[in-house]
Design an enzyme around this catalytic site. Sequence first.
Site, PDB file in Angstrom:
ATOM      1  N   GLU A  79       0.887  -1.168   0.000  1.00 60.28           N
ATOM      2  CA  GLU A  79       0.000   0.000   0.000  1.00 60.28           C
ATOM      3  C   GLU A  79       0.917   1.208   0.000  1.00 60.28           C
ATOM      4  OE1 GLU A  79      -1.511   3.143   0.598  1.00 60.28           O
ATOM      5  OE2 GLU A  79      -1.748   2.595   2.706  1.00 60.28           O
ATOM      6  N   CYS A  81      -2.671   8.423   3.746  1.00 60.32           N
ATOM      7  CA  CYS A  81      -2.479   7.910   2.378  1.00 60.32           C
ATOM      8  C   CYS A  81      -3.599   8.343   1.440  1.00 60.32           C
ATOM      9  CB  CYS A  81      -2.383   6.386   2.391  1.00 60.32           C
ATOM     10  SG  CYS A  81      -0.945   5.767   3.286  1.00 60.32           S
TER      11      CYS A  81
END
Length: 474
Positions: free
Chosen positions: A247, A282
């Site tokens: 990720e 993120c």
Amino acid sequence: MKKHLYINGQWKEAKEYAPLYSPYSGELVAEIAQADDHDVDEAIKAAKAASKVMAKLPASQRAMILERAAAIMEARKEELAVILAQEAAKPLRTGRVEIARTIQTYKFAAEEAKRIHGETVPLDAAPGGEGRLAFTVRKPIGVVGAITPFNFPFNLVAHKVGPAIAAGNTVVLKPASQTPLSSLILADIFAEAGLPAGGLNILPGKGAVVGEKLVSDSRIAAITFTGSPAVGIAMKNKAGLKRVTLELGSNSAVIIDHNVEITQALIDRCVTGAFSFSGQVCISLQRVYIHESKYGEFLEKFKAGTEKLVLGDPLNEETDMSSVISAKDHERMGAWVQEAVEAGAHVVTGGKPVSDNLFAPTILTNVGANVAVSCQEVFGPIVVVTPFETMDEAIEAVNDSRFGLQAGIYTSDIHAAMRAAEELEVGGVMINDIPTFRVDNMPYGGVKDSGFGREGIKYAVEELTELKLIAIKL
């Protein structure tokens, strides 16, 4: 206060310790053990031995361990929120939300531990398969190497440790250098919860030492990593046949259509999405594409909402936003804004340091698509607002990115919403919400340079188990 390594259910002193300073106050918080090659080898050996024990634990017992860990965290939640404020400069109110989500994540993991199963396979659908019974089962993969970032040091660890334990695996965890305390406290929590020794090993240290060993060692069956694209790509190239879940961040965008009313609720969501934890998320809202007919109204209200944010000490109950994680990132914020201004950008609000470690929440307009604050991941309190004329133009602008984690679209036109859902090149599309939305049981991950594989407990369990076929000739 020295914090040691945690290996095979025991605290172990290290040869070297590094000071950990508060990003906000600069005060010494603790001295953190730094694992060396021998320590990593010892932890992997312990995890490998414990994997045989973990694989034999019944699902009910794995679930109970995770449920107990969640209950212990619930009882200690205020203490855990203070740790976040001290080591990550996460405001208390924001930290409490992370702790609540972390508890929920371990509860989801407990539930998923009881739902790991295979399926029957109709072999007689193929000629020659008659007279056979076949089914699949999911088996633990073994030792999981987990490497986590600083921004959600409890919850992102939970998204790696939780499904690994649920599936019957063991874990060697390398926390971010700035936020090791959030991980180290899990040692006592999981020991109290009944996790077998070696089930969780925690190794603070340098990425070049701990991370490199986890990626290269053949005893590690899977790597799960959250961090930068450069590091993630390097890991994948070195991992060989290991399972790898990456990720790697984004420069997430939202589209606001011409038929959307610019309500206070929408403004509040955008402010939260852009500036929560100083934009160090993120899926932080970094790019806003708004129809030209709503541009002026939105910008005025967005500026007003942003300027109401309270900046300061993360331990202050009133603080909305505190310092970025490091002096280096603080300097980068200023440099990137300056670059944008020199390229013709306009600073609507912010754009400069508030102090040596606080950067003002910043809104920029007239920013070119190739300027760093637009095309790279800012990971700071900076958002770019751009008008558009047609939906084609907006979708193309969102997709003009090396990243593709999540995106959002506000519209009252179902056709526009479904078109965006189809055409946006991301791992998740949030309709009538910002891209920063996430709950912990949904599949979460991206495309392009945002990585591959999925988190979200059920989906992570699938990544961390092997599918095995069993066929019986009757």
